[in-house]
Motif scaffolding. Structure first.
Motif, mmCIF file in Angstrom:
data_model
loop_
_atom_site.group_PDB
_atom_site.id
_atom_site.type_symbol
_atom_site.label_atom_id
_atom_site.label_comp_id
_atom_site.label_asym_id
_atom_site.label_seq_id
_atom_site.Cartn_x
_atom_site.Cartn_y
_atom_site.Cartn_z
ATOM 1 N N ASP A 64 0.800 -1.227 0.000
ATOM 2 C CA ASP A 64 0.000 0.000 0.000
ATOM 3 C C ASP A 64 0.834 1.278 0.000
ATOM 4 O OD1 ASP A 64 -2.163 -1.695 0.115
ATOM 5 O OD2 ASP A 64 -2.594 -1.317 2.238
ATOM 6 N N GLU A 65 1.997 1.231 0.635
ATOM 7 C CA GLU A 65 2.819 2.426 0.760
ATOM 8 C C GLU A 65 3.932 2.415 -0.294
ATOM 9 O OE1 GLU A 65 4.321 3.409 4.630
ATOM 10 O OE2 GLU A 65 2.483 2.725 5.606
ATOM 11 N N VAL A 66 3.802 3.297 -1.254
ATOM 12 C CA VAL A 66 4.800 3.425 -2.310
ATOM 13 C C VAL A 66 5.008 4.917 -2.572
ATOM 14 C CG1 VAL A 66 5.355 2.862 -4.718
ATOM 15 C CG2 VAL A 66 4.036 1.252 -3.349
ATOM 16 N N THR A 67 6.256 5.352 -2.650
ATOM 17 C CA THR A 67 6.527 6.759 -2.904
ATOM 18 C C THR A 67 6.264 7.105 -4.364
ATOM 19 O OG1 THR A 67 8.845 6.522 -3.576
ATOM 20 C CG2 THR A 67 8.398 6.681 -1.186
ATOM 21 N N GLU A 68 6.347 8.364 -4.676
ATOM 22 C CA GLU A 68 6.132 8.809 -6.062
ATOM 23 C C GLU A 68 7.184 8.241 -7.004
ATOM 24 O OE1 GLU A 68 7.349 13.107 -6.776
ATOM 25 O OE2 GLU A 68 7.377 13.023 -4.577
ATOM 26 N N TYR A 69 8.296 7.729 -6.466
ATOM 27 C CA TYR A 69 9.361 7.138 -7.286
ATOM 28 C C TYR A 69 9.283 5.609 -7.309
ATOM 29 C CZ TYR A 69 11.103 11.847 -6.845
ATOM 30 O OH TYR A 69 11.203 13.217 -6.861
ATOM 31 N N GLY A 70 8.197 5.055 -6.767
ATOM 32 C CA GLY A 70 8.015 3.613 -6.765
ATOM 33 C C GLY A 70 8.765 2.895 -5.664
ATOM 34 N N GLU A 71 9.268 3.641 -4.694
ATOM 35 C CA GLU A 71 10.014 3.020 -3.594
ATOM 36 C C GLU A 71 9.059 2.414 -2.578
ATOM 37 O OE1 GLU A 71 13.575 6.332 -3.449
ATOM 38 O OE2 GLU A 71 11.657 6.694 -2.457
ATOM 39 N N THR A 72 9.361 1.184 -2.197
ATOM 40 C CA THR A 72 8.657 0.540 -1.094
ATOM 41 C C THR A 72 9.504 0.727 0.163
ATOM 42 O OG1 THR A 72 9.785 -1.575 -1.382
ATOM 43 C CG2 THR A 72 7.756 -1.225 -2.674
ATOM 44 N N ALA A 73 9.011 0.258 1.267
ATOM 45 C CA ALA A 73 9.777 0.327 2.511
ATOM 46 C C ALA A 73 11.084 -0.463 2.387
ATOM 47 C CB ALA A 73 8.945 -0.200 3.677
ATOM 48 N N LEU A 74 11.048 -1.566 1.654
ATOM 49 C CA LEU A 74 12.263 -2.368 1.466
ATOM 50 C C LEU A 74 13.302 -1.583 0.673
ATOM 51 C CD1 LEU A 74 13.748 -5.003 1.953
ATOM 52 C CD2 LEU A 74 12.569 -5.974 -0.030
ATOM 53 N N HIS A 75 12.888 -0.856 -0.348
ATOM 54 C CA HIS A 75 13.827 0.002 -1.084
ATOM 55 C C HIS A 75 14.448 1.032 -0.147
ATOM 56 C CE1 HIS A 75 11.343 -1.071 -4.748
ATOM 57 N NE2 HIS A 75 12.570 -1.375 -5.122
ATOM 58 N N THR A 76 13.596 1.665 0.659
ATOM 59 C CA THR A 76 14.075 2.717 1.559
ATOM 60 C C THR A 76 15.080 2.173 2.561
ATOM 61 O OG1 THR A 76 11.944 3.815 1.320
ATOM 62 C CG2 THR A 76 13.323 4.536 3.122
ATOM 63 N N ALA A 77 14.805 1.016 3.122
ATOM 64 C CA ALA A 77 15.747 0.406 4.065
ATOM 65 C C ALA A 77 17.063 0.057 3.364
ATOM 66 C CB ALA A 77 15.137 -0.842 4.701
ATOM 67 N N ALA A 78 16.976 -0.401 2.119
ATOM 68 C CA ALA A 78 18.183 -0.736 1.352
ATOM 69 C C ALA A 78 18.970 0.519 0.999
ATOM 70 C CB ALA A 78 17.821 -1.516 0.094
ATOM 71 N N ILE A 79 18.275 1.570 0.586
ATOM 72 C CA ILE A 79 18.937 2.829 0.249
ATOM 73 C C ILE A 79 19.680 3.365 1.470
ATOM 74 C CG2 ILE A 79 18.513 5.257 -0.339
ATOM 75 C CD1 ILE A 79 16.165 4.159 -2.144
ATOM 76 N N LYS A 80 19.079 3.239 2.636
ATOM 77 C CA LYS A 80 19.690 3.712 3.881
ATOM 78 C C LYS A 80 20.642 2.687 4.483
ATOM 79 C CE LYS A 80 17.482 7.629 4.274
ATOM 80 N NZ LYS A 80 17.949 8.883 4.779
ATOM 81 N N GLN A 103 15.101 10.632 -11.186
ATOM 82 C CA GLN A 103 16.471 11.106 -11.382
ATOM 83 C C GLN A 103 17.500 10.035 -11.045
ATOM 84 O OE1 GLN A 103 16.540 14.536 -8.818
ATOM 85 N NE2 GLN A 103 17.364 13.386 -7.112
ATOM 86 N N TYR A 104 17.058 8.925 -10.491
ATOM 87 C CA TYR A 104 17.955 7.815 -10.156
ATOM 88 C C TYR A 104 17.623 6.616 -11.042
ATOM 89 C CZ TYR A 104 18.730 10.764 -6.127
ATOM 90 O OH TYR A 104 19.020 11.829 -5.331
ATOM 91 N N LEU A 105 18.396 5.567 -10.897
ATOM 92 C CA LEU A 105 18.156 4.354 -11.679
ATOM 93 C C LEU A 105 16.938 3.599 -11.162
ATOM 94 C CD1 LEU A 105 21.827 3.057 -11.879
ATOM 95 C CD2 LEU A 105 20.510 4.094 -13.725
ATOM 96 N N ALA A 106 16.190 3.008 -12.061
ATOM 97 C CA ALA A 106 15.109 2.113 -11.675
ATOM 98 C C ALA A 106 15.767 0.794 -11.300
ATOM 99 C CB ALA A 106 14.137 1.911 -12.832
ATOM 100 N N GLN A 107 15.569 0.356 -10.065
ATOM 101 C CA GLN A 107 16.234 -0.864 -9.624
ATOM 102 C C GLN A 107 15.574 -1.492 -8.409
ATOM 103 O OE1 GLN A 107 20.271 0.381 -9.383
ATOM 104 N NE2 GLN A 107 19.987 1.636 -7.608
ATOM 105 N N THR A 108 15.978 -2.724 -8.138
ATOM 106 C CA THR A 108 15.443 -3.498 -7.014
ATOM 107 C C THR A 108 16.158 -3.108 -5.720
ATOM 108 O OG1 THR A 108 17.053 -5.276 -7.248
ATOM 109 C CG2 THR A 108 14.996 -5.481 -8.533
ATOM 110 N N SER A 109 15.631 -3.621 -4.624
ATOM 111 C CA SER A 109 16.251 -3.388 -3.315
ATOM 112 C C SER A 109 17.663 -3.963 -3.264
ATOM 113 C CB SER A 109 15.390 -4.002 -2.212
ATOM 114 O OG SER A 109 14.124 -3.393 -2.201
ATOM 115 N N LEU A 110 17.869 -5.125 -3.870
ATOM 116 C CA LEU A 110 19.211 -5.721 -3.888
ATOM 117 C C LEU A 110 20.204 -4.786 -4.564
ATOM 118 C CD1 LEU A 110 21.263 -7.996 -3.448
ATOM 119 C CD2 LEU A 110 20.450 -9.012 -5.597
ATOM 120 N N LEU A 111 19.821 -4.224 -5.676
ATOM 121 C CA LEU A 111 20.717 -3.303 -6.381
ATOM 122 C C LEU A 111 21.002 -2.064 -5.537
ATOM 123 C CD1 LEU A 111 19.167 -3.947 -9.818
ATOM 124 C CD2 LEU A 111 21.615 -4.027 -9.404
ATOM 125 N N TRP A 112 19.988 -1.529 -4.868
ATOM 126 C CA TRP A 112 20.217 -0.388 -3.989
ATOM 127 C C TRP A 112 21.169 -0.769 -2.857
ATOM 128 C CZ3 TRP A 112 19.848 4.421 -5.007
ATOM 129 C CH2 TRP A 112 18.847 4.918 -5.836
#
Length: 179
Positions: A64-80, A103-112
């Motif tokens: 349900d929670e997705v940012t305007e850039y398609g980030e899920t919570a898992l992406h955010t945790a990986a980015i951080k 402005q960034y690459l479209a990618q999975t949590s693993l890639l982040w």
């Protein structure tokens, strides 16, 4: 007070009021986003208890929670680069979801998670791979996690991360890459 000083004072007061107004508007937007996306913000803050509370409040929060850039919570945790939160979210979030790019690459949590070079990044990469993340998923530049890590400076992170990726079948996404 002279007219030039009066104008300067008025200009400074105007600039200060614009800055204060902007700061208040930014704070208001962030407060609204935090209320609307509690799981994503807890994940980005590295708040494991907040993540668990948000999931208790909404079992579908990862979807349900997705940012305007398609980030899920898992992406955010990986980015951080928060391996503890990544390990919690692996159980409930889509491993292969890709960000939309922007402005960034479209990618999975693993890639982040592969970007970085710290022990925390390595723990997250290993956890995602163990959970079944696709080691050969490509970002919008055609790079896999192997390619991302191979570009890192030589050292312990690079060697250990490449080995972990290879153990899970990962390889370069480039057609003529040497393994």
């Amino acid at each position: 007070m002279s007219r030039s000083r009066s104008r300067a004072s008025t200009s400074m007061i105007f600039v200060a009021s614009v800055l204060v107004g902007s700061i208040c508007a930014i704070s208001s937007v962030e407060a609204n986003d935090r209320a609307r996306l509690p799981l994503i913000f807890a994940a980005g803050d590295g708040d494991a208890e907040g993540v668990l509370a948000a999931l208790d409040a909404n079992a579908n929060a990862c979807r349900d929670e997705v940012t305007e850039y398609g980030e899920t919570a898992l992406h955010t945790a990986a980015i951080k680069a928060n391996a503890e939160v990544v390990k919690i979210l692996i159980e409930v979030c889509e491993l292969e979801a890709k960000t939309s790019g922007g402005q960034y690459l479209a990618q999975t949590s693993l890639l982040w998670m592969a970007y970085g070079g710290s022990d925390e990044h390595l723990r997250g990469v290993e956890a995602l791979l163990e959970a079944g993340a696709d080691a050969n998923a490509k970002n919008s530049a055609g790079d896999t996690a192997w390619d991302v890590v191979a570009k890192m400076p030589e050292g312990q992170y690079r060697e250990r991360a490449l080995r972990a990726i290879e153990v899970h079948g990962g390889r370069s996404g480039k057609v003529n890459a040497e393994l």
